[in-house]
Design a protein around this motif. Structure first.
Motif, PDB file in Angstrom:
ATOM      1  N   ASN A 244       0.544  -1.237  -0.262  1.00 46.26           N
ATOM      2  CA  ASN A 244      -0.558  -1.634   0.025  1.00 46.26           C
ATOM      3  C   ASN A 244      -0.378  -3.336   0.369  1.00 46.26           C
ATOM      4  OD1 ASN A 244       0.723  -3.762  -1.595  1.00 46.26           O
ATOM      5  ND2 ASN A 244      -0.028  -3.077  -4.138  1.00 46.26           N
ATOM      6  N   GLU A 245      -1.194  -4.338  -0.134  1.00 44.29           N
ATOM      7  CA  GLU A 245      -1.664  -5.606   0.819  1.00 44.29           C
ATOM      8  C   GLU A 245       0.387  -6.496   0.739  1.00 44.29           C
ATOM      9  OE1 GLU A 245      -5.939  -6.695   1.548  1.00 44.29           O
ATOM     10  OE2 GLU A 245      -4.293  -8.521  -0.163  1.00 44.29           O
ATOM     11  N   THR A 246       0.441  -6.060  -0.416  1.00 41.29           N
ATOM     12  CA  THR A 246       1.924  -6.810  -1.092  1.00 41.29           C
ATOM     13  C   THR A 246       3.173  -6.041   0.251  1.00 41.29           C
ATOM     14  OG1 THR A 246       2.438  -5.345  -2.586  1.00 41.29           O
ATOM     15  CG2 THR A 246       0.957  -7.632  -3.401  1.00 41.29           C
ATOM     16  N   GLY A 247       2.763  -4.823   0.480  1.00 39.94           N
ATOM     17  CA  GLY A 247       4.252  -4.563   1.440  1.00 39.94           C
ATOM     18  C   GLY A 247       4.406  -2.964   0.604  1.00 39.94           C
ATOM     19  N   PHE A 248       5.384  -2.544   1.237  1.00 38.10           N
ATOM     20  CA  PHE A 248       6.069  -1.256   1.150  1.00 38.10           C
ATOM     21  C   PHE A 248       6.929  -0.834   0.098  1.00 38.10           C
ATOM     22  CE2 PHE A 248       5.075  -1.223   5.899  1.00 38.10           C
ATOM     23  CZ  PHE A 248       4.277   0.218   5.781  1.00 38.10           C
ATOM     24  N   LYS A 249       6.672   0.157  -0.755  1.00 39.90           N
ATOM     25  CA  LYS A 249       7.436  -0.091  -2.220  1.00 39.90           C
ATOM     26  C   LYS A 249       7.739   1.487  -2.244  1.00 39.90           C
ATOM     27  CE  LYS A 249       6.333  -3.747  -4.321  1.00 39.90           C
ATOM     28  NZ  LYS A 249       5.628  -4.689  -3.612  1.00 39.90           N
ATOM     29  N   GLU A 250       9.015   1.694  -2.062  1.00 41.50           N
ATOM     30  CA  GLU A 250       9.852   2.870  -1.828  1.00 41.50           C
ATOM     31  C   GLU A 250       9.761   2.788  -4.067  1.00 41.50           C
ATOM     32  OE1 GLU A 250      12.218   4.762   0.249  1.00 41.50           O
ATOM     33  OE2 GLU A 250      11.926   2.990   0.818  1.00 41.50           O
TER      34      GLU A 250
ATOM     35  N   LEU B  80       8.166   2.916   9.077  1.00 42.74           N
ATOM     36  CA  LEU B  80       7.597   2.255   8.044  1.00 42.74           C
ATOM     37  C   LEU B  80       6.490   1.183   9.485  1.00 42.74           C
ATOM     38  CD1 LEU B  80       9.456   1.116   4.562  1.00 42.74           C
ATOM     39  CD2 LEU B  80       8.029   3.187   5.859  1.00 42.74           C
ATOM     40  N   GLU B  81       7.516   0.766  10.702  1.00 46.17           N
ATOM     41  CA  GLU B  81       7.138  -0.235  11.494  1.00 46.17           C
ATOM     42  C   GLU B  81       5.860   0.775  12.342  1.00 46.17           C
ATOM     43  OE1 GLU B  81      10.663   0.633  11.219  1.00 46.17           O
ATOM     44  OE2 GLU B  81      11.115  -0.608  11.929  1.00 46.17           O
ATOM     45  N   ALA B  82       5.598   2.057  12.151  1.00 47.13           N
ATOM     46  CA  ALA B  82       4.223   2.820  13.100  1.00 47.13           C
ATOM     47  C   ALA B  82       3.265   2.450  12.385  1.00 47.13           C
ATOM     48  CB  ALA B  82       5.016   3.665  13.105  1.00 47.13           C
TER      49      ALA B  82
END
Ligand code: ARE
Length: 590
Positions: free
Chosen positions: A96-102, A3-5
């Motif tokens: 999305n703008e709030t971050g990653f969601k698994e 995800l960091e990429a």
């Protein structure tokens, strides 16, 4: 999944309007990391489960570390809110703008998707903001002329001490050979036969030096080259042959003998022109530490383009040559050292004079800050130049790095900037292509073949096509060789054939482009160019060993070699080619 990429930036080259109804959305991931990447999107004023759509993205560029995905979307109300969906094996991740969601769409973790808040947003596609370079540039083949060195058509204008125009003439920093605008008019038939469609002139306004980058009068052709009436005739006669004309705007600095600067030298702080420049110290003397200059060149005092009078003067210059003389564009000298506000007004002025005029910035590096649609249409694409030279001419990088460097440029800009890019292999500021290739004509040809079958408008530096060589400035500025027995006729017909090939097939100008072979450790590259009319596969071996490559994923069809008519039939979408050192093949689908 790493995800960091992952990277994306709203309202940038990762999310922009391509035309009045189309958005391009891009995202970066680690190379070969994902099974599938999509954009999940909807209208932010009508955002709920039934209206949300998913558009799958495709990899459109790769470099050595990343894949870049792209998708084209036409949102019905010209705006949208969006998130990304990454899939690998049985894992799905939303971003999305709030971050990653698994999660999967059916469980609480992605409840965020049913609300527009937190989504990335493209708020509205306003047509006036769409970056729209002139259409004709995609079809253009440019030819760069250094006016003092192309042709002498009026010996009565020769400056004192003009030297003989011979094939072995040696250019120095300050000698003259008598080239002029009548000379160019006399050679328009030659240019038409070569097939070029736009001349790019280095400056021809009144100046002191032989290169004319030290302007004295921006509104007047240098008397050594003719007068404004000759310029008008040149533009008209070029237009009559379907050839456009682009001029060089040297607005970063004037010349030392520009009258306002002379006035400051004479009157010092009392001069009414003192704020036209950036003076550091009085009394003013010819010393680059006393005032801002181009580089540290005392003969080129930097203009203060923030000053209203300077601005008004230069904008009138910009208007005059486009509207009154009929020029088709401006190449902007040292474009990255002039303020952005000036360039925005410059664009408005030029496009008002001719909406179809091309504005080309001279910037040697990544130039996104000027390519948002409000300043330039393109920049001189030196990063692409260097990648082509490093791969085909100097053999310094392998095919994987070559692809990586070109694709890194594709992702750096919106697609329309890549389509209107100005792709050169050399210029009056660099050694000539043949000299960079240390005289190896086959390498020169490989580079030219790539340049003339790549996206973006190619530019040929005068004389390259007849085999002229020359080192760094001033060596690259020899007088054009016109004697046929001193010209390389075989090279000339190679250029003619390539230009005509490009001009006959839209696929080679603005068709799709993709690498189909670019292996690490290999010196062979292959790429496909296609549109709905034709499809080409081009492969070249820049190495010193014979190489066999297997191309796959080509679908159905039979290709014919343009060189010797050999037929190549695709088997299960595959094609095998064996290329000897420095061989290139151009295959066209039957
Ligand atoms: C002459 C001599 C030089 C000498 C210099 C100083 O030829 O050898 O060093 O004088 O005395 C014009 C003439 C040149 C002339 C120069 C100064 O054509 O012959 O040099 O004036 O009198 C950078 C700039 C870029 C610029 C290049 C040259 O960013 O804008 O340097 N190019 C334009 C024109 C030139 C023109 C000028 C500017 C000045 O195209 O022809 O020179 O009006 C890297 C950097 C780039 C750098 C590039 C080349 O990649 O990142 O920024 O470009 O290398 O050095």
């Amino acid at each position: 999944m790493l995800l960091e990429a992952i990277y994306h930036q709203p309202k940038s080259q990762y999310a922009y309007a391509y035309d009045h109804e189309t958005l391009h959305i891009r995202v970066r991931t680690k190379k070969d990391d994902m099974d599938r990447v999509s954009v999940v999107w909807g209208d932010k004023y009508d955002f709920h489960e039934e209206t949300i759509r998913t558009s799958e993205m495709n990899v459109f560029a790769r470099d050595t570390m990343f894949d870049y995905y792209e998708v084209e979307i036409k949102p019905p109300f010209r705006r949208f809110a969006y998130a990304f969906k990454f899939e690998k094996g049985d894992r799905t991740v939303f971003w999305n703008e709030t971050g990653f969601k698994e999660d999967s769409l059916h469980s609480g973790g992605v409840g965020m998707l049913w609300s527009p808040s937190g989504m990335f947003e493209f708020p509205f596609l306003n047509t006036i903001d769409v970056f729209t370079p002139p259409e004709w540039v995609k079809d253009a083949v440019f030819y760069q002329i250094f006016p003092e060195r192309f042709a002498n058509g009026d010996a009565s204008l020769n400056p004192p001490g003009t030297e003989a125009w011979t094939p072995d003439a040696v250019p120095t920093r300050d000698n003259f050979f008598g080239g002029d605008l009548q000379g160019v008019i006399d050679k328009l038939d030659y240019l038409e036969e070569l097939g070029v469609t736009c001349i790019y002139f280095t400056p021809f306004f009144e100046a002191f030096s032989n290169h004319k980058y030290d302007t004295i009068d921006y509104l007047k052709v240098d008397p050594q080259f003719g007068d404004n009436e000759t310029a008008k005739r040149l533009v008209d006669e070029a237009h009559a042959r379907g050839i456009r004309v682009m001029l060089d705007a040297v607005f970063n600095h004037s010349g030392y003998y520009f009258p306002p600067f002379q006035d400051v030298l004479k009157n010092g702080e009392k001069s009414r022109f003192r704020d036209w420049f950036h003076i550091r110290d009085y009394p003013l003397a010819e010393d680059p530490l006393n005032y801002d200059t181009f580089g540290f060149v005392a003969q080129m005092p930097k203009l203060n383009t923030e000053h209203p009078e300077v601005k008004a003067y230069l904008l009138e210059v910009a208007r005059y040559w486009i509207e009154d003389i009929g020029a088709d564009g401006w190449r902007l000298d040292v474009a990255n050292e002039v303020d952005h506000r000036f360039w925005r007004e410059f664009r408005d002025t030029v496009k008002k004079a001719n909406p179809d005029a091309y504005i080309l910035g001279e910037i040697w590096h990544n130039s996104l800050a000027w390519l948002g649609g409000d300043q330039f249409d393109a920049v001189m694409n030196y990063p692409v130049t260097n990648a082509i030279l490093d791969f085909f001419v100097k053999e310094e990088i392998d095919a994987a790095h070559f692809m990586g460097r070109l694709d890194a440029m594709l992702i750096s800009y919106p697609r329309q900037a890549n389509e209107a890019a100005f792709n050169l292999l050399d210029s009056h500021d660099t050694p000539r292509l043949l000299s960079i290739a240390e005289g190896d004509k086959e390498r020169m040809k490989l580079a030219a073949l790539f340049q003339l079958t790549y996206m973006g408008a190619p530019c040929i530096y005068y004389g390259d096509e007849v085999g002229m060589d020359g080192g760094a400035d001033p060596g690259c500025r020899r007088p054009m060789v016109w004697e046929e027995d001193h010209q390389d006729q075989e090279l000339l017909s190679f250029y003619q054939t390539l230009i005509s090939l490009r001009r006959s097939h839209r696929a080679l100008r603005d068709g799709s482009f993709r690498f189909i072979s670019a292996e690490s450790g290999s010196s062979v590259t292959a790429y496909e160019r296609a549109d709905d009319m034709s499809r080409f596969v081009i492969a070249a071996n820049a190495g010193t060993k014979q190489e066999k490559i297997e191309l796959s994923d080509l679908g159905q069809g039979t290709f014919r070699s343009l060189e010797d008519d050999t037929l190549y039939e695709l088997k299960n979408g595959k094609l095998t080619l064996t290329l000897v050192p420095l061989q290139a093949v151009v295959l066209k689908e039957q």
